[in-house]
Scaffold this motif. Structure first.
Motif, PDB file in Angstrom:
ATOM      1  N   GLN A 248       1.644   2.381 -13.689  1.00 25.21           N
ATOM      2  CA  GLN A 248       2.902   1.995 -12.940  1.00 25.21           C
ATOM      3  C   GLN A 248       3.757   0.885 -14.225  1.00 25.21           C
ATOM      4  O   GLN A 248       4.514   0.677 -13.629  1.00 25.21           O
ATOM      5  N   SER A 249       2.861   1.153 -15.141  1.00 21.90           N
ATOM      6  CA  SER A 249       3.713   0.464 -16.415  1.00 21.90           C
ATOM      7  C   SER A 249       5.287   1.367 -17.045  1.00 21.90           C
ATOM      8  O   SER A 249       5.888   1.029 -18.204  1.00 21.90           O
TER       9      SER A 249
ATOM     10  N   ASP B 119       1.051   9.322  -6.809  1.00 19.61           N
ATOM     11  CA  ASP B 119       1.255  10.215  -5.810  1.00 19.61           C
ATOM     12  C   ASP B 119       2.612  10.914  -6.690  1.00 19.61           C
ATOM     13  O   ASP B 119       2.334  12.283  -7.208  1.00 19.61           O
ATOM     14  N   GLN B 120       2.244  10.005  -7.711  1.00 16.54           N
ATOM     15  CA  GLN B 120       4.106  10.883  -8.589  1.00 16.54           C
ATOM     16  C   GLN B 120       3.374  10.119 -10.300  1.00 16.54           C
ATOM     17  O   GLN B 120       4.032  11.054 -10.950  1.00 16.54           O
ATOM     18  N   ARG B 121       2.106  10.380 -10.563  1.00 11.06           N
ATOM     19  CA  ARG B 121       1.299  10.529 -11.787  1.00 11.06           C
ATOM     20  C   ARG B 121       1.090  12.094 -11.982  1.00 11.06           C
ATOM     21  O   ARG B 121       0.730  12.635 -10.968  1.00 11.06           O
ATOM     22  N   ARG B 122       1.208  11.863 -12.972  1.00 13.75           N
ATOM     23  CA  ARG B 122       0.523  13.539 -13.443  1.00 13.75           C
ATOM     24  C   ARG B 122       0.300  13.266 -15.534  1.00 13.75           C
ATOM     25  O   ARG B 122       1.126  12.642 -16.325  1.00 13.75           O
TER      26      ARG B 122
ATOM     27  N   ALA C 170       0.620  -1.428  -0.130  1.00 16.02           N
ATOM     28  CA  ALA C 170      -0.516  -0.003  -0.473  1.00 16.02           C
ATOM     29  C   ALA C 170       0.848   1.804  -0.029  1.00 16.02           C
ATOM     30  O   ALA C 170       0.579   2.364  -0.552  1.00 16.02           O
ATOM     31  N   ALA C 171       1.646   1.329   0.848  1.00 12.38           N
ATOM     32  CA  ALA C 171       2.856   2.451   0.554  1.00 12.38           C
ATOM     33  C   ALA C 171       3.379   2.916  -0.300  1.00 12.38           C
ATOM     34  O   ALA C 171       3.559   4.032  -0.854  1.00 12.38           O
ATOM     35  N   ARG C 172       3.847   1.261  -1.772  1.00 10.07           N
ATOM     36  CA  ARG C 172       4.426   1.463  -2.623  1.00 10.07           C
ATOM     37  C   ARG C 172       3.383   2.811  -3.512  1.00 10.07           C
ATOM     38  O   ARG C 172       3.949   2.990  -4.484  1.00 10.07           O
ATOM     39  N   LEU C 173       2.575   1.992  -4.077  1.00 12.16           N
ATOM     40  CA  LEU C 173       1.435   1.809  -4.945  1.00 12.16           C
ATOM     41  C   LEU C 173       0.865   3.618  -4.249  1.00 12.16           C
ATOM     42  O   LEU C 173       1.082   3.859  -5.100  1.00 12.16           O
ATOM     43  N   ARG C 174       1.039   4.015  -3.048  1.00 13.75           N
ATOM     44  CA  ARG C 174       0.632   5.350  -2.765  1.00 13.75           C
ATOM     45  C   ARG C 174       1.869   6.111  -2.723  1.00 13.75           C
ATOM     46  O   ARG C 174       1.594   7.524  -4.016  1.00 13.75           O
ATOM     47  N   THR C 175       3.109   6.097  -3.028  1.00 16.61           N
ATOM     48  CA  THR C 175       4.197   6.655  -3.298  1.00 16.61           C
ATOM     49  C   THR C 175       4.459   6.786  -5.085  1.00 16.61           C
ATOM     50  O   THR C 175       4.204   7.824  -5.852  1.00 16.61           O
TER      51      THR C 175
END
Length: 232
Positions: A174-175, A42-45, A34-39
């Motif tokens: 994520q890809s 959060d980088q998606r733009r 969950a923590a990795r996915l959140r990080t």
């Protein structure tokens, strides 16, 4: 990978349950994922400046397959994803989209909407539609036709397709791919350009690719978790 079972309409069929017992993930692993996915998310733009470099085709197909696992009203899966790579078709889409955008920016949107868009730096020029190496045009199916020609309504179409698009954006990010949700209004031209049937209505155009060299994005701040979460 095994060949998936082909889906057919289940309208009117009886309820047939099957067992579902996934292995429970240990709490520590769940927290770490969950923590990795959140990080990562959060980088998606949203990107509007794309490189023309090709992207891995299977990565895009797999992202669409992920989107197609989204929940939907009565499990009717009322979506179609049209993957467009052909440069001429993308040119036609851009030409039609920019026509509608010019009308919108010249007054159809209204000042309040234009003021909301101003911090994003957008205008009627939509170069992302031809710069990105691929477009995913998402259509919602308002109804479906049985083999005997009878028309059957789909339920919660907007909600279902919206969830699928959200999952698509997550899978693309994520890809390692960038994307943009573009919704020119009106979008009737997309059904005509892409030759889709009358029961389908365009929902969004999603350019997919890598950010261009020197790409810039608006200086935005997301709401904090405390601003969006209420715990009772």
């Amino acid at each position: 990978m095994s060949t998936p079972q082909r889906w057919t309409p289940t309208h009117g069929e009886p309820y047939r349950p099957v067992p579902y017992s996934p292995e429970r993930m240990p709490a520590a692993e769940s927290l770490a994922r969950a923590a990795r996915l959140r990080t990562t998310m959060d980088q998606r733009r949203t990107v509007r400046q794309f490189s023309p470099d090709p992207v891995p085709e299977q990565a895009v197909r797999d992202a669409i397959a992920c989107a197609a696992t989204a929940p939907s009203g009565a499990h009717q899966q009322p979506w179609t994803f049209v993957l467009v790579r052909d440069p001429e078709i993308r040119r036609r889409i851009r030409e039609a989209a920019e026509h509608e955008e010019r009308v919108s920016y010249d007054g159809r949107l209204g000042e309040e909407w234009l003021a909301a868009l101003r911090p994003l730096g957008t205008d009627a020029v939509k170069s992302h539609l031809t710069d990105a190496p691929a477009l995913i045009v998402v259509f919602q199916q308002r109804y479906w036709l049985a083999e005997d020609g009878t028309k059957h309504k789909h339920y919660y179409v907007d909600e279902s397709v919206g969830i699928a698009v959200g999952m698509l954006l997550s899978a693309l990010h994520q890809s390692g791919l960038a994307a943009l949700v573009h919704t020119p209004s009106p979008m009737r031209f997309l059904r005509e350009v892409l030759g889709r049937p009358v029961n389908e209505k365009a929902f969004a155009v999603i350019p997919v690719g890598y950010p261009a060299e020197g790409c810039e994005v608006p200086d935005l701040v997301r709401k904090s978790l405390e601003q969006v979460l209420i715990e009772i």
